[in-house]
Design a protein around this motif. Structure first.
Motif, PDB file in Angstrom:
ATOM      1  N   ILE A   1      62.551  54.886  65.795  1.00  0.00           N
ATOM      2  CA  ILE A   1      61.128  54.539  65.821  1.00  0.00           C
ATOM      3  C   ILE A   1      60.760  54.217  67.261  1.00  0.00           C
ATOM      4  O   ILE A   1      61.360  53.318  67.876  1.00  0.00           O
ATOM      5  CB  ILE A   1      60.838  53.333  64.914  1.00  0.00           C
ATOM      6  N   VAL A   2      59.772  54.912  67.804  1.00  0.00           N
ATOM      7  CA  VAL A   2      59.356  54.716  69.191  1.00  0.00           C
ATOM      8  C   VAL A   2      57.846  54.537  69.215  1.00  0.00           C
ATOM      9  O   VAL A   2      57.102  55.378  68.688  1.00  0.00           O
ATOM     10  CB  VAL A   2      59.757  55.905  70.088  1.00  0.00           C
ATOM     11  N   THR A   3      57.392  53.430  69.794  1.00  0.00           N
ATOM     12  CA  THR A   3      55.959  53.221  70.024  1.00  0.00           C
ATOM     13  C   THR A   3      55.740  53.026  71.515  1.00  0.00           C
ATOM     14  O   THR A   3      56.522  52.334  72.181  1.00  0.00           O
ATOM     15  CB  THR A   3      55.421  51.997  69.264  1.00  0.00           C
ATOM     16  N   THR A   4      54.682  53.633  72.029  1.00  0.00           N
ATOM     17  CA  THR A   4      54.359  53.499  73.459  1.00  0.00           C
ATOM     18  C   THR A   4      52.865  53.261  73.609  1.00  0.00           C
ATOM     19  O   THR A   4      52.047  53.762  72.822  1.00  0.00           O
ATOM     20  CB  THR A   4      54.757  54.769  74.241  1.00  0.00           C
ATOM     21  N   ASN A   5      52.510  52.497  74.639  1.00  0.00           N
ATOM     22  CA  ASN A   5      51.100  52.288  75.000  1.00  0.00           C
ATOM     23  C   ASN A   5      51.052  51.941  76.481  1.00  0.00           C
ATOM     24  O   ASN A   5      52.036  51.430  77.049  1.00  0.00           O
ATOM     25  CB  ASN A   5      50.468  51.185  74.158  1.00  0.00           C
ATOM     26  N   PRO A   6      49.926  52.206  77.160  1.00  0.00           N
ATOM     27  CA  PRO A   6      49.840  51.944  78.598  1.00  0.00           C
ATOM     28  C   PRO A   6      49.992  50.455  78.905  1.00  0.00           C
ATOM     29  O   PRO A   6      49.475  49.593  78.187  1.00  0.00           O
ATOM     30  CB  PRO A   6      48.448  52.455  78.975  1.00  0.00           C
ATOM     31  N   THR A   7      50.694  50.153  79.959  1.00  0.00           N
ATOM     32  CA  THR A   7      50.822  48.759  80.394  1.00  0.00           C
ATOM     33  C   THR A   7      49.620  48.315  81.215  1.00  0.00           C
ATOM     34  O   THR A   7      49.500  47.136  81.549  1.00  0.00           O
ATOM     35  CB  THR A   7      52.080  48.588  81.249  1.00  0.00           C
ATOM     36  N   THR A   8      48.704  49.223  81.535  1.00  0.00           N
ATOM     37  CA  THR A   8      47.512  48.861  82.331  1.00  0.00           C
ATOM     38  C   THR A   8      46.327  48.469  81.463  1.00  0.00           C
ATOM     39  O   THR A   8      45.209  48.319  81.951  1.00  0.00           O
ATOM     40  CB  THR A   8      47.095  50.056  83.215  1.00  0.00           C
ATOM     41  N   ALA A   9      46.567  48.326  80.148  1.00  0.00           N
ATOM     42  CA  ALA A   9      45.470  47.941  79.262  1.00  0.00           C
ATOM     43  C   ALA A   9      44.960  46.567  79.630  1.00  0.00           C
ATOM     44  O   ALA A   9      45.656  45.757  80.227  1.00  0.00           O
ATOM     45  CB  ALA A   9      45.947  47.952  77.808  1.00  0.00           C
ATOM     46  N   THR A  10      43.706  46.317  79.229  1.00  0.00           N
ATOM     47  CA  THR A  10      43.053  45.065  79.634  1.00  0.00           C
ATOM     48  C   THR A  10      43.121  43.989  78.560  1.00  0.00           C
ATOM     49  O   THR A  10      42.441  42.977  78.648  1.00  0.00           O
ATOM     50  CB  THR A  10      41.572  45.321  79.959  1.00  0.00           C
ATOM     51  N   GLY A  11      43.879  44.205  77.517  1.00  0.00           N
ATOM     52  CA  GLY A  11      43.961  43.206  76.464  1.00  0.00           C
ATOM     53  C   GLY A  11      44.545  41.911  76.985  1.00  0.00           C
ATOM     54  O   GLY A  11      45.358  41.888  77.904  1.00  0.00           O
ATOM     55  N   VAL A  12      44.110  40.800  76.384  1.00  0.00           N
ATOM     56  CA  VAL A  12      44.607  39.479  76.765  1.00  0.00           C
ATOM     57  C   VAL A  12      45.733  39.082  75.828  1.00  0.00           C
ATOM     58  O   VAL A  12      45.536  39.016  74.618  1.00  0.00           O
ATOM     59  CB  VAL A  12      43.473  38.429  76.703  1.00  0.00           C
ATOM     60  N   PRO A  13      46.916  38.817  76.352  1.00  0.00           N
ATOM     61  CA  PRO A  13      48.020  38.434  75.464  1.00  0.00           C
ATOM     62  C   PRO A  13      47.703  37.142  74.732  1.00  0.00           C
ATOM     63  O   PRO A  13      47.056  36.249  75.257  1.00  0.00           O
ATOM     64  CB  PRO A  13      49.198  38.253  76.434  1.00  0.00           C
ATOM     65  N   ARG A  14      48.167  37.087  73.470  1.00  0.00           N
ATOM     66  CA  ARG A  14      47.950  35.883  72.671  1.00  0.00           C
ATOM     67  C   ARG A  14      48.934  34.799  73.097  1.00  0.00           C
ATOM     68  O   ARG A  14      50.127  35.036  73.207  1.00  0.00           O
ATOM     69  CB  ARG A  14      48.163  36.213  71.196  1.00  0.00           C
ATOM     70  N   PRO A  15      48.455  33.543  73.354  1.00  0.00           N
ATOM     71  CA  PRO A  15      49.359  32.461  73.722  1.00  0.00           C
ATOM     72  C   PRO A  15      50.362  32.195  72.614  1.00  0.00           C
ATOM     73  O   PRO A  15      50.042  32.277  71.433  1.00  0.00           O
ATOM     74  CB  PRO A  15      48.420  31.256  73.920  1.00  0.00           C
ATOM     75  N   GLY A  16      51.561  31.860  73.032  1.00  0.00           N
ATOM     76  CA  GLY A  16      52.600  31.527  72.062  1.00  0.00           C
ATOM     77  C   GLY A  16      53.235  32.733  71.420  1.00  0.00           C
ATOM     78  O   GLY A  16      53.924  32.623  70.414  1.00  0.00           O
ATOM     79  N   GLY A  17      52.980  33.932  71.947  1.00  0.00           N
ATOM     80  CA  GLY A  17      53.558  35.126  71.363  1.00  0.00           C
ATOM     81  C   GLY A  17      55.018  35.273  71.712  1.00  0.00           C
ATOM     82  O   GLY A  17      55.650  34.420  72.299  1.00  0.00           O
ATOM     83  N   GLY A  18      55.558  36.442  71.349  1.00  0.00           N
ATOM     84  CA  GLY A  18      56.950  36.709  71.663  1.00  0.00           C
ATOM     85  C   GLY A  18      57.860  36.689  70.460  1.00  0.00           C
ATOM     86  O   GLY A  18      58.998  37.130  70.530  1.00  0.00           O
ATOM     87  N   HIS A  19      57.376  36.170  69.306  1.00  0.00           N
ATOM     88  CA  HIS A  19      58.219  36.120  68.117  1.00  0.00           C
ATOM     89  C   HIS A  19      58.344  37.488  67.469  1.00  0.00           C
ATOM     90  O   HIS A  19      59.303  37.744  66.744  1.00  0.00           O
ATOM     91  CB  HIS A  19      57.651  35.125  67.112  1.00  0.00           C
ATOM     92  N   GLY A  20      57.362  38.351  67.686  1.00  0.00           N
ATOM     93  CA  GLY A  20      57.399  39.661  67.057  1.00  0.00           C
ATOM     94  C   GLY A  20      58.572  40.503  67.513  1.00  0.00           C
ATOM     95  O   GLY A  20      59.285  41.092  66.697  1.00  0.00           O
ATOM     96  N   LEU A  21      58.785  40.588  68.822  1.00  0.00           N
ATOM     97  CA  LEU A  21      59.917  41.369  69.332  1.00  0.00           C
ATOM     98  C   LEU A  21      61.247  40.768  68.876  1.00  0.00           C
ATOM     99  O   LEU A  21      62.197  41.489  68.587  1.00  0.00           O
ATOM    100  CB  LEU A  21      59.855  41.436  70.861  1.00  0.00           C
ATOM    101  N   ARG A  22      61.297  39.441  68.803  1.00  0.00           N
ATOM    102  CA  ARG A  22      62.524  38.797  68.310  1.00  0.00           C
ATOM    103  C   ARG A  22      62.765  39.157  66.849  1.00  0.00           C
ATOM    104  O   ARG A  22      63.890  39.423  66.430  1.00  0.00           O
ATOM    105  CB  ARG A  22      62.408  37.289  68.466  1.00  0.00           C
ATOM    106  N   GLY A  23      61.678  39.186  66.061  1.00  0.00           N
ATOM    107  CA  GLY A  23      61.826  39.573  64.663  1.00  0.00           C
ATOM    108  C   GLY A  23      62.263  41.012  64.514  1.00  0.00           C
ATOM    109  O   GLY A  23      63.075  41.343  63.643  1.00  0.00           O
ATOM    110  N   ILE A  24      61.728  41.904  65.365  1.00  0.00           N
ATOM    111  CA  ILE A  24      62.161  43.303  65.333  1.00  0.00           C
ATOM    112  C   ILE A  24      63.643  43.409  65.647  1.00  0.00           C
ATOM    113  O   ILE A  24      64.397  44.129  64.978  1.00  0.00           O
ATOM    114  CB  ILE A  24      61.317  44.132  66.320  1.00  0.00           C
ATOM    115  N   ALA A  25      64.081  42.683  66.665  1.00  0.00           N
ATOM    116  CA  ALA A  25      65.497  42.711  67.033  1.00  0.00           C
ATOM    117  C   ALA A  25      66.365  42.185  65.898  1.00  0.00           C
ATOM    118  O   ALA A  25      67.435  42.735  65.617  1.00  0.00           O
ATOM    119  CB  ALA A  25      65.722  41.893  68.307  1.00  0.00           C
ATOM    120  N   ASP A  26      65.889  41.130  65.217  1.00  0.00           N
ATOM    121  CA  ASP A  26      66.660  40.589  64.099  1.00  0.00           C
ATOM    122  C   ASP A  26      66.761  41.593  62.963  1.00  0.00           C
ATOM    123  O   ASP A  26      67.839  41.788  62.372  1.00  0.00           O
ATOM    124  CB  ASP A  26      66.009  39.302  63.586  1.00  0.00           C
TER     125      ASP A  26
END
Length: 428
Positions: A373-398
């Protein structure tokens, strides 16, 4: 105020009184009495053995024969203590009456013969001490009461109570009340000492063995795994839904006056997303309410809802280009479920961190022995990261690790790439 004084500031007399008659001493005395009650059936069996062996018809009337019957009954008690339920019963009594911390005692039946032998030792000591203290508790108080009232009741002196002849002397008669009170104090001291000894020996004989500690550690690890699994389910389902609904509502608000068709599509996607999320939330909470840790909460799979997931995500403004080169119906249900959550979280990350109108590519292939499974998106997007994030990638790894797979995430050549590989063979 005296009850709030530290132990060092208490008077010696007060400490001694608490040792003999305090709440803990009384509860331990009850524990000993219960041991004596448990010993009675074995003593009766001992009388059945001792009576014919000594050619005595009235074993109950002979104190020496009673002691012999008690000695014969204790080995029988030791044999019955080998039954598995003896230790849980003994531990419950010690926790309730002896004032021993629960963490110092084992839970459940013994798992090894060494633990059973220790339980046998405890049970025999409990019944032995309990039988002695129970017999003293039955015999000593009446005798002490007679000594206390003897100077006041002249009729007792010539009765057939078997009182010692020394009490015929005037000086002994005057001291008999003191002797009676001293006898009661001696009984309390014996009970307090016996209860204290049993409380000291309980952790050594009923404490957890290495096998018990290992089993407890495994239970804690299993409970932690269950909590982590349910937390991942809640994070992935509810987190994705909230992100999608927020962006869908925001996109619909911006084009409310110019693109009513898009607004209707966004509102329909919001309705569908919330309905599905409420169902998933009810399933997870149902597992918690029922206390069935082995039951898996109902979760969507690639075969069930990949198209719906893509449709709801696009309704939020995310431009998803999906390429699926595998038949979802042919996947193992466990792989299909975890792959769905991974795709969902990958798209959620793009929604949260890259923003709407961001082009995202999704590639799902199943060549060889693994699902990629491969997902890609531009890193130059203007979206604002949500504070306190980071659990999603950890859950994917788990999720990937639990299936024996791998996951990689990070910027590559100006795009953010998430790559997950799950094995298709030997999946648990």
């Amino acid at each position: 105020m005296g009850s709030f004084l530290p132990e060092r500031s208490r008077k010696p007399g007060e400490a001694f009184t608490r040792f003999l008659f305090g709440r803990r001493a009384r509860r331990r005395w009850i524990h000993l009495i219960l041991g004596g009650a448990l010993a009675m059936p074995y003593v009766l069996v001992g009388e059945v053995v001792v009576g014919p062996a000594t050619d005595s018809r009235y074993v109950f009337n002979s104190f020496p024969l009673q002691l012999v019957s008690f000695a014969v009954g204790l080995p029988l008690a030791a044999v019955t203590a080998l039954f598995p339920l003896t230790r849980p019963m003994s531990v419950a009594g010690v926790r309730a009456l002896c004032g021993v911390d629960g963490d110092r005692l084992a839970d459940g039946p013994p798992r090894t013969w060494a633990a059973r032998r220790r339980t046998v030792g405890w049970f025999t000591l409990h019944l032995g001490f309990g039988g002695i203290i129970s017999g003293m508790s039955l015999a000593v108080p009446p005798f002490a009461a007679v000594l206390v009232v003897l100077p006041l009741v002249a009729g007792l002196r010539g009765s057939r109570l078997g009182l010692p002849e020394v009490l015929d002397h005037t000086w002994a008669l005057a001291l008999s009340p003191v002797a009676g009170v001293a006898t009661l104090i001696a009984l309390a001291a014996c009970a307090a000492a016996g209860g204290n000894l049993l409380a000291r020996w309980a952790p050594a004989l009923l404490g957890p063995t290495p096998e018990d500690r290992l089993a407890a550690a495994e239970r804690r690890a299993a409970d932690l795994a269950v909590r982590n699994r349910l937390a991942r389910e809640l994070h992935d389902s509810v987190g994705h839904a909230l992100s999608a609904v927020t962006l869908q509502a925001s996109a619909a608000r911006r084009v409310l006056d110019t693109d009513p068709d898009f607004v209707r599509e966004a509102l329909a996607a919001i309705e569908d997303t919330t309905r599905r999320t409420v169902g998933e939330l009810d399933a997870v909470l149902g597992v918690l309410r029922e206390g069935d840790e082995e039951k898996e909460p109902t979760s969507p799979t690639l075969a069930d809802d990949l198209d719906g997931l893509l449709r709801r995500t696009r309704a939020g403004g995310l431009q998803v280009t999906a390429t699926v080169e595998v038949n979802p119906d042919a996947l193992h249900p466990l792989v299909s479920r975890e792959a769905y959550r991974i795709v969902q979280e990958g798209l959620s990350n793009a929604l949260r961190h890259a923003g709407a109108r961001t082009p995202v590519t999704l590639l799902i292939t199943g060549g060889g022995k693994e699902l990629e499974i491969v997902t890609t998106n531009p890193t130059t997007a203007t979206g604002v990261p949500r504070p306190g994030g980071g659990h999603g990638l950890r859950g994917i790894a788990d999720r990937a690790r639990l299936l024996g797979g791998t996951s990689e995430a990070g910027p590559v050549d100006g795009v953010w790439r998430l790559t997950v590989r799950l094995p298709l063979e030997g999946t648990p």
